[in-house]
Design a protein around this motif. Structure first.
Motif, PDB file in Angstrom:
ATOM      1  N   UNK A  64       0.797  -1.227   0.000  1.00 22.86           N
ATOM      2  CA  UNK A  64       0.000   0.000   0.000  1.00 22.86           C
ATOM      3  C   UNK A  64       0.830   1.278   0.000  1.00 22.86           C
ATOM      4  N   UNK A  65       2.133   1.177  -0.272  1.00 24.11           N
ATOM      5  CA  UNK A  65       2.992   2.350  -0.409  1.00 24.11           C
ATOM      6  C   UNK A  65       3.314   2.535  -1.886  1.00 24.11           C
ATOM      7  N   UNK A  66       2.929   3.651  -2.438  1.00 21.98           N
ATOM      8  CA  UNK A  66       3.217   3.971  -3.832  1.00 21.98           C
ATOM      9  C   UNK A  66       4.535   4.740  -3.878  1.00 21.98           C
ATOM     10  N   UNK A  67       5.551   4.118  -4.480  1.00 21.83           N
ATOM     11  CA  UNK A  67       6.924   4.622  -4.403  1.00 21.83           C
ATOM     12  C   UNK A  67       7.062   5.937  -5.167  1.00 21.83           C
ATOM     13  N   UNK A  68       7.665   6.911  -4.491  1.00 25.23           N
ATOM     14  CA  UNK A  68       7.897   8.233  -5.086  1.00 25.23           C
ATOM     15  C   UNK A  68       9.403   8.471  -5.150  1.00 25.23           C
ATOM     16  N   UNK A  69       9.919   8.765  -6.342  1.00 19.11           N
ATOM     17  CA  UNK A  69      11.341   9.063  -6.476  1.00 19.11           C
ATOM     18  C   UNK A  69      11.664  10.433  -5.893  1.00 19.11           C
ATOM     19  N   UNK A  70      12.799  10.576  -5.215  1.00 22.02           N
ATOM     20  CA  UNK A  70      13.236  11.918  -4.800  1.00 22.02           C
ATOM     21  C   UNK A  70      13.527  12.764  -6.043  1.00 22.02           C
ATOM     22  N   UNK A  71      13.773  14.036  -5.836  1.00 24.75           N
ATOM     23  CA  UNK A  71      14.042  14.928  -6.971  1.00 24.75           C
ATOM     24  C   UNK A  71      15.319  15.737  -6.811  1.00 24.75           C
TER      25      UNK A  71
ATOM     26  N   UNK B 272     -13.428  -1.024  -1.777  1.00 21.35           N
ATOM     27  CA  UNK B 272     -12.970   0.243  -2.365  1.00 21.35           C
ATOM     28  C   UNK B 272     -12.032   0.979  -1.411  1.00 21.35           C
ATOM     29  N   UNK B 273     -12.169   0.765  -0.119  1.00 14.15           N
ATOM     30  CA  UNK B 273     -11.315   1.443   0.847  1.00 14.15           C
ATOM     31  C   UNK B 273      -9.862   1.035   0.761  1.00 14.15           C
ATOM     32  N   UNK B 274      -9.568  -0.058   0.048  1.00 15.44           N
ATOM     33  CA  UNK B 274      -8.188  -0.519  -0.094  1.00 15.44           C
ATOM     34  C   UNK B 274      -7.577  -0.080  -1.417  1.00 15.44           C
ATOM     35  N   UNK B 275      -8.283   0.742  -2.177  1.00 17.09           N
ATOM     36  CA  UNK B 275      -7.855   1.072  -3.528  1.00 17.09           C
ATOM     37  C   UNK B 275      -6.960   2.288  -3.616  1.00 17.09           C
ATOM     38  N   UNK B 276      -6.669   2.957  -2.527  1.00 15.77           N
ATOM     39  CA  UNK B 276      -5.937   4.215  -2.603  1.00 15.77           C
ATOM     40  C   UNK B 276      -4.629   4.116  -1.809  1.00 15.77           C
ATOM     41  N   UNK B 277      -3.527   3.805  -2.490  1.00 15.15           N
ATOM     42  CA  UNK B 277      -2.240   3.687  -1.802  1.00 15.15           C
ATOM     43  C   UNK B 277      -1.719   5.028  -1.320  1.00 15.15           C
ATOM     44  N   UNK B 278      -0.783   4.955  -0.384  1.00 16.28           N
ATOM     45  CA  UNK B 278      -0.196   6.153   0.214  1.00 16.28           C
ATOM     46  C   UNK B 278       1.150   6.423  -0.455  1.00 16.28           C
ATOM     47  N   UNK B 279       1.385   7.600  -1.019  1.00 15.23           N
ATOM     48  CA  UNK B 279       2.677   7.890  -1.643  1.00 15.23           C
ATOM     49  C   UNK B 279       3.775   8.065  -0.602  1.00 15.23           C
ATOM     50  N   UNK B 280       5.004   7.635  -0.953  1.00  9.85           N
ATOM     51  CA  UNK B 280       6.111   7.817  -0.027  1.00  9.85           C
ATOM     52  C   UNK B 280       7.413   7.292  -0.604  1.00  9.85           C
ATOM     53  N   UNK B 281       8.522   7.834  -0.099  1.00  6.54           N
ATOM     54  CA  UNK B 281       9.860   7.349  -0.461  1.00  6.54           C
ATOM     55  C   UNK B 281      10.385   6.567   0.731  1.00  6.54           C
ATOM     56  N   UNK B 282       9.970   5.308   0.798  1.00  5.79           N
ATOM     57  CA  UNK B 282      10.264   4.467   1.954  1.00  5.79           C
ATOM     58  C   UNK B 282      11.159   3.308   1.525  1.00  5.79           C
ATOM     59  N   UNK B 283      12.145   2.983   2.355  1.00  2.55           N
ATOM     60  CA  UNK B 283      13.009   1.833   2.096  1.00  2.55           C
ATOM     61  C   UNK B 283      12.912   0.886   3.281  1.00  2.55           C
ATOM     62  N   UNK B 284      13.306  -0.372   3.044  1.00  2.00           N
ATOM     63  CA  UNK B 284      13.371  -1.339   4.133  1.00  2.00           C
ATOM     64  C   UNK B 284      14.841  -1.615   4.416  1.00  2.00           C
ATOM     65  N   UNK B 285      15.260  -1.387   5.659  1.00  2.00           N
ATOM     66  CA  UNK B 285      16.664  -1.531   6.024  1.00  2.00           C
ATOM     67  C   UNK B 285      16.950  -2.957   6.469  1.00  2.00           C
ATOM     68  N   UNK B 286      17.977  -3.544   5.871  1.00  3.11           N
ATOM     69  CA  UNK B 286      18.399  -4.898   6.199  1.00  3.11           C
ATOM     70  C   UNK B 286      19.760  -4.878   6.885  1.00  3.11           C
ATOM     71  N   UNK B 287      20.009  -5.828   7.735  1.00  4.88           N
ATOM     72  CA  UNK B 287      21.331  -5.979   8.313  1.00  4.88           C
ATOM     73  C   UNK B 287      22.238  -6.666   7.306  1.00  4.88           C
ATOM     74  N   UNK B 288      23.465  -6.198   7.175  1.00  8.53           N
ATOM     75  CA  UNK B 288      24.401  -6.813   6.247  1.00  8.53           C
ATOM     76  C   UNK B 288      24.542  -8.308   6.555  1.00  8.53           C
TER      77      UNK B 288
END
Length: 534
Positions: free
Chosen positions: A356-363, A400-416
């Motif tokens: 539900x996160x719609x990926x937004x590129x930085x600028x 219909x309430x699940x049809x509208x994703x939230x925009x964001x520039x979010x990453x998932x951090x992993x341990x090396x």
């Protein structure tokens, strides 16, 4: 040295100026040996921003060469240049390179062939033949995507498919340029197939000839015979073909595989000619034999092909799993806001998302640059590990309430060094569809694929823990799921996205952030001096 610039070309009876590399379409084929280090200077003489992505190359500790704009670098502006530097290590077979800047990719791509130091695990072929499939628009592809973005609508479908840049005999004004592969009776050739199309999965077949699949995504596989291939955008497949039929001319043909019902698509067929070179089969004397391609909606054939892949040898899978992630892969809609132009269904705008996160590129900064230099405010590390709301993902009528994703520039951090397992769950939000999901910077094992909602209690028993295939792009079946596993041992920021370009434009993407480990060999190299400025 690769120069990206406009060049004149004629297709489908019309003259165009298109963006090519060194005036070639497809661009130059790069042939290297496992262990080679490449330096490719890209000079941007076009009017658009450009970056290059070396699709499937791990680029160990050199994430600055990965290419997606505003993820690992800022774009190469018109009139500027950048030298990509990376080593190809531990990968053998067919990969490819392409622009990773909007729809410049429609005509900026080429093959990347990695040869082994020694022998192939099969008899040496008599000849190796790259076959790159693509899409062609009679309009400037950049205008097509800009218009779609402006209105939040689906882009116009392509006017043709191509094989090595040519549409083939079935399109108007195209038969003179049809790609011809000259072969000899009795020889066995290695065909290196690449699906470089923007938005279409493709069935591929050679009339009258069996194909033996021996590799995919620069990894060897246990050989299996097939009459038809199905490649999603971004996928590569190596096949051996023995020319043991009556000498003559045979069509190699490709058409769309479409998993969504009721959507418009380019319902045409591209062809090339396999020519045994006999005296009795000169052009115009006799039509080549034509394959019986599957129906455009033949999901059973597409599924059977995907499930046929096995690693060449028994795999020592990375374990135990440190990160168990569950990502939904969604198509959705935004309600139209006052003053917006909206071309989606019922006055909406198409969007896509993962969890539900719609990926937004930085600028202003790339994510990797912001991470490396500690620049705040460019991204956040709160991409959800599981869907924020659990529901019946493949129900026919999703709320219909699940049809509208939230925009964001979010990453998932992993341990090396962590072992990561991801369930990729397709949904029927708006429409169920097959999604070719590509992970940058890492190969992964495909443990299983299936239909419906993933159920860990019953579906875990279906995992192939013995010889799963190693890939960089996995097809998530329509209204279904796929499970992948990889080790996060490559420091950097690595994009995961749907390789249907219209979907990444709508936000069907996320990124993994892998910090440095311990010591020099587990540390991201510093950015190069010529890294494009933002």
């Amino acid at each position: 040295m690769d120069q990206v610039q406009e060049s004149p070309v004629k297709r489908l009876c019309k003259a165009h100026n298109r963006i090519f590399v060194n005036g070639q379409f497809p661009g130059p084929t790069l042939e290297v040996t496992d262990g080679d280090t490449l330096e490719v200077k890209v000079i941007n003489k076009a009017i658009y921003n450009v970056t290059m992505h070396w699709h499937g190359v791990r680029q160990f500790r050199t994430a600055w060469a990965d290419g997606p704009e505003f993820v690992t670098q800022c774009p190469i502006r018109p009139g500027e240049s950048y030298t990509y530097r990376f080593t190809v290590l531990g990968q053998i077979g067919t990969l490819w390179w392409h622009a990773h800047s909007s729809w410049v990719r429609a005509t900026v791509y080429g093959a990347l062939i990695i040869h082994p130091w020694g022998d192939y695990p099969f008899k040496k072929p008599d000849k190796e033949i790259p076959v790159i499939l693509g899409e062609w628009w009679d309009r400037n592809p950049m205008d097509v995507v800009r218009n779609a973005t402006r209105y939040g609508a689906a882009p116009d479908i392509s006017d043709a498919y191509t094989i090595n840049g040519q549409p083939g005999d079935l399109y108007k004004c195209s038969s003179r340029g049809t790609t011809i592969f000259a072969v000899k009776a009795g020889e066995t050739n290695l065909f290196r197939f690449i699906n470089g199309a923007l938005n279409t999965e493709l069935f591929i077949e050679i009339a009258g000839h069996k194909m033996t699949v021996v590799g995919a995504d620069a990894s060897y596989d246990r050989p299996f015979d097939t009459s038809v291939l199905m490649l999603g955008p971004g996928q590569t497949t190596d096949v051996l073909v023995t020319f043991d039929q009556a000498p003559g001319r045979y069509y190699l043909a490709a058409r769309a595989y479409v998993s969504t019902q009721g959507v418009p698509f380019d319902n045409t067929t591209t062809t090339a000619i396999i020519d045994y070179g006999t005296q009795t089969t000169k052009p115009g004397k006799k039509s080549p034999a034509f394959p019986k391609l599957p129906a455009f909606n033949d999901t059973d054939t597409a599924t059977k092909f995907a499930e046929s892949f096995r690693s060449l040898e028994t795999v020592k899978l990375p374990q135990p799993v440190d990160e168990n992630l569950f990502f939904t892969v969604d198509l959705g809609l935004f309600n139209c806001q006052p003053g917006q132009k909206c071309g989606g269904p019922n006055g909406t705008r198409f969007k896509a998302s993962m969890n539900n996160v719609s990926f937004v590129l930085p600028s202003n900064f790339s994510i990797l640059q912001a991470h490396y230099h500690g620049v705040p405010g460019v991204f956040t590390t709160d991409f959800p590990a599981v869907p924020p709301v659990q529901f019946d993902y493949t129900a026919q009528n999703v709320s219909r309430g699940l049809w509208q994703p939230v925009p964001g520039t979010k990453v998932y951090k992993l341990k090396y060094g962590s072992v990561v397992q991801v369930v990729l769950q397709g949904t029927n939000i708006f429409a169920g569809e097959s999604h070719p999901i590509h992970l940058h910077g890492n190969d992964f094992y495909i443990l299983a694929q299936g239909f419906g909602n993933f159920n860990p209690k019953k579906d875990t028993s279906k995992f192939n823990l013995v010889d799963p295939p190693l890939r960089n792009t996995v097809t998530v079946p329509v209204s279904g799921w796929a499970v992948i596993r990889f080790v996060a041992d490559n420091p950097g920021v690595w994009l995961m996205h749907c390789h249907l370009d219209v979907h990444i434009n709508w936000g069907l993407a996320m990124a993994f952030l892998v910090p440095d480990g311990i010591g020099e060999l587990e540390t991201l190299e510093p950015p190069p001096n010529d890294l494009p400025v933002c």
